[in-house]
Design an enzyme around this catalytic site. Structure first.
Site, PDB file in Angstrom:
ATOM      1  N   ASP A  60       0.808  -1.226   0.000  1.00  0.00           N
ATOM      2  CA  ASP A  60       0.000   0.000   0.000  1.00  0.00           C
ATOM      3  C   ASP A  60       0.843   1.279   0.000  1.00  0.00           C
ATOM      4  OD1 ASP A  60      -3.064  -0.655   0.537  1.00  0.00           O
ATOM      5  OD2 ASP A  60      -1.899  -2.098   1.689  1.00  0.00           O
ATOM      6  N   GLU A  65      -0.308   9.621   1.322  1.00  0.00           N
ATOM      7  CA  GLU A  65      -1.011  10.625   2.130  1.00  0.00           C
ATOM      8  C   GLU A  65      -1.165  10.193   3.585  1.00  0.00           C
ATOM      9  OE1 GLU A  65      -5.348  10.830   1.586  1.00  0.00           O
ATOM     10  OE2 GLU A  65      -5.181  12.990   1.643  1.00  0.00           O
ATOM     11  N   ARG A  85       0.901  -1.748   7.456  1.00  0.00           N
ATOM     12  CA  ARG A  85       1.407  -0.575   6.735  1.00  0.00           C
ATOM     13  C   ARG A  85       2.455   0.199   7.543  1.00  0.00           C
ATOM     14  NH1 ARG A  85      -2.832   3.165   3.913  1.00  0.00           N
ATOM     15  NH2 ARG A  85      -0.824   3.937   3.200  1.00  0.00           N
ATOM     16  N   ARG A 133      -9.080   3.464  11.525  1.00  0.00           N
ATOM     17  CA  ARG A 133      -7.624   3.636  11.462  1.00  0.00           C
ATOM     18  C   ARG A 133      -7.091   4.713  12.420  1.00  0.00           C
ATOM     19  NH1 ARG A 133      -5.840   1.794   6.352  1.00  0.00           N
ATOM     20  NH2 ARG A 133      -6.873  -0.200   6.009  1.00  0.00           N
ATOM     21  N   HIS A 161     -11.737   6.212   5.271  1.00  0.00           N
ATOM     22  CA  HIS A 161     -11.190   7.473   5.768  1.00  0.00           C
ATOM     23  C   HIS A 161     -12.217   8.601   5.616  1.00  0.00           C
ATOM     24  CE1 HIS A 161      -7.015   5.735   4.649  1.00  0.00           C
ATOM     25  NE2 HIS A 161      -7.115   5.734   5.976  1.00  0.00           N
ATOM     26  N   CYS A 271      -5.145  10.164  -1.898  1.00  0.00           N
ATOM     27  CA  CYS A 271      -4.303   9.194  -1.174  1.00  0.00           C
ATOM     28  C   CYS A 271      -2.885   9.123  -1.720  1.00  0.00           C
ATOM     29  CB  CYS A 271      -4.882   7.794  -1.263  1.00  0.00           C
ATOM     30  SG  CYS A 271      -6.572   7.632  -0.736  1.00  0.00           S
TER      31      CYS A 271
HETATM   32  N1  GLY Z   1      -5.600  -0.009   0.786  1.00  0.00           N
HETATM   33  C1  GLY Z   1      -5.463   1.212   1.505  1.00  0.00           C
HETATM   34  C2  GLY Z   1      -5.610   1.010   2.947  1.00  0.00           C
HETATM   35  O1  GLY Z   1      -6.303   0.101   3.357  1.00  0.00           O
HETATM   36  O2  GLY Z   1      -5.035   1.730   3.737  1.00  0.00           O
END
Ligand code: GLY
Length: 280
Positions: A60, A65, A85, A133, A161, A271
């Site tokens: 990813d 961003e 990530r 998130r 988001h 993004c």
């Molecule tokens: N695929 C972008 C995310 O899940 O952060």
């Protein structure tokens, strides 16, 4: 203005996707769509584009961003909410330091994705999505680190988001996905008097106009300064709406081919870049 972008990982087909896919991600098509995006930014941004190399360990990583929030001379390096990530932020932090930003870093237990941070043009008020998130500690650390800004936590029970559902077209206009989640978000934003009464701009604006976009993907536009808006191919009603809104505001609208492979990975136009205004 210039932009920071990141190359597309060879592993992009394994990017996080919130739902089952009818068709797998095509790396070849994604590469073409990503190149089109970067080429348009190079054309529109007088300061150019700084491109960081991809890291195949992070499928990813093109969604740069999420790794940092830049305001003025400050760059706040986030702790991305998806554990797989975390680590994407390291080269971004180094690049922003190299570019002269004062870099600060979020610390555990904060998590925050830059895609949840909506910096409104001409306003010191910053809505931030409290999403799957981004947690309360992330918002609290952002509020302390953002100079001269008032941060507002916005509950976000649906969607990845905040900026999956809403972006600003100008200092007076929000584009919001015409979905139940977008409508619920609109009501939350409208009920916050600070967000409605504090928009500075050339025209008096007692409240932000909320425009509902039929194609939810196109509620996410990339606003480059006060002149250029980037969108992507959509249905006729959405394209006509954005054409009219931009013409009314003297904005130049640039339409990329639909970013089908990025949409599969819940990605939107904002993004894939971090915008760096002049003067920082
Ligand atoms: N695929 C972008 C995310 O899940 O952060």
């Amino acid at each position: 203005m210039r932009a920071l972008v990141r190359g597309l990982a060879g592993s992009f087909a394994s990017a996080i996707c919130s739902g089952p896919l009818a068709e797998p991600i095509s790396l070849e098509l994604a590469q073409w769509q990503h190149q089109a995006y970067i080429a348009l930014l190079r054309k529109l941004l007088p300061g150019g584009v700084v491109e960081l190399p991809a890291d195949d360990r992070h499928p990813d990583c093109c969604f740069i961003e999420d790794t940092a929030v830049v305001a003025g001379h400050t760059a706040i390096i986030t702790r991305i909410g998806a554990p797989s990530r975390q680590g994407e932020e390291a080269p971004v932090a180094a690049a922003l330091a190299e570019l002269g930003y004062a870099v600060t870093r979020m610390t555990p237990p904060a998590t925050l994705d830059g895609g949840d941070v909506l910096q409104l043009p001409g306003s010191t008020h910053v809505p931030v999505g409290m999403s799957k998130r981004t947690n309360a500690e992330g918002i609290s650390q952002l509020a302390k680190a953002l100079p001269g800004r008032a941060v507002h936590a916005v509950p976000l029970p649906h969607g990845l988001h905040l900026k999956s559902l809403v972006t600003a077209l100008d200092a007076h206009t929000l584009l919001i996905a015409d979905t139940p989640a977008g409508r619920a978000l609109s009501a939350i934003l409208a009920s916050n008097p600070l967000l409605n009464g504090a928009i500075k701009g050339p025209r008096p604006s007692p409240r932000l106009q909320h425009v509902f976009v039929p194609d939810p993907i196109c509620a996410n536009v990339l606003l480059l300064g006060d002149r250029h808006v980037v969108t992507q191919g959509s249905d006729a009603a959405t394209e006509a709406l954005l054409d009219v809104l931009c013409a009314e505001r003297g904005l130049q609208l640039h339409r990329l081919p639909r970013a089908t492979e990025f949409i599969k990975a819940d990605g939107a136009l904002t993004c894939c870049s971090i915008l760096l205004p002049d003067g920082a």
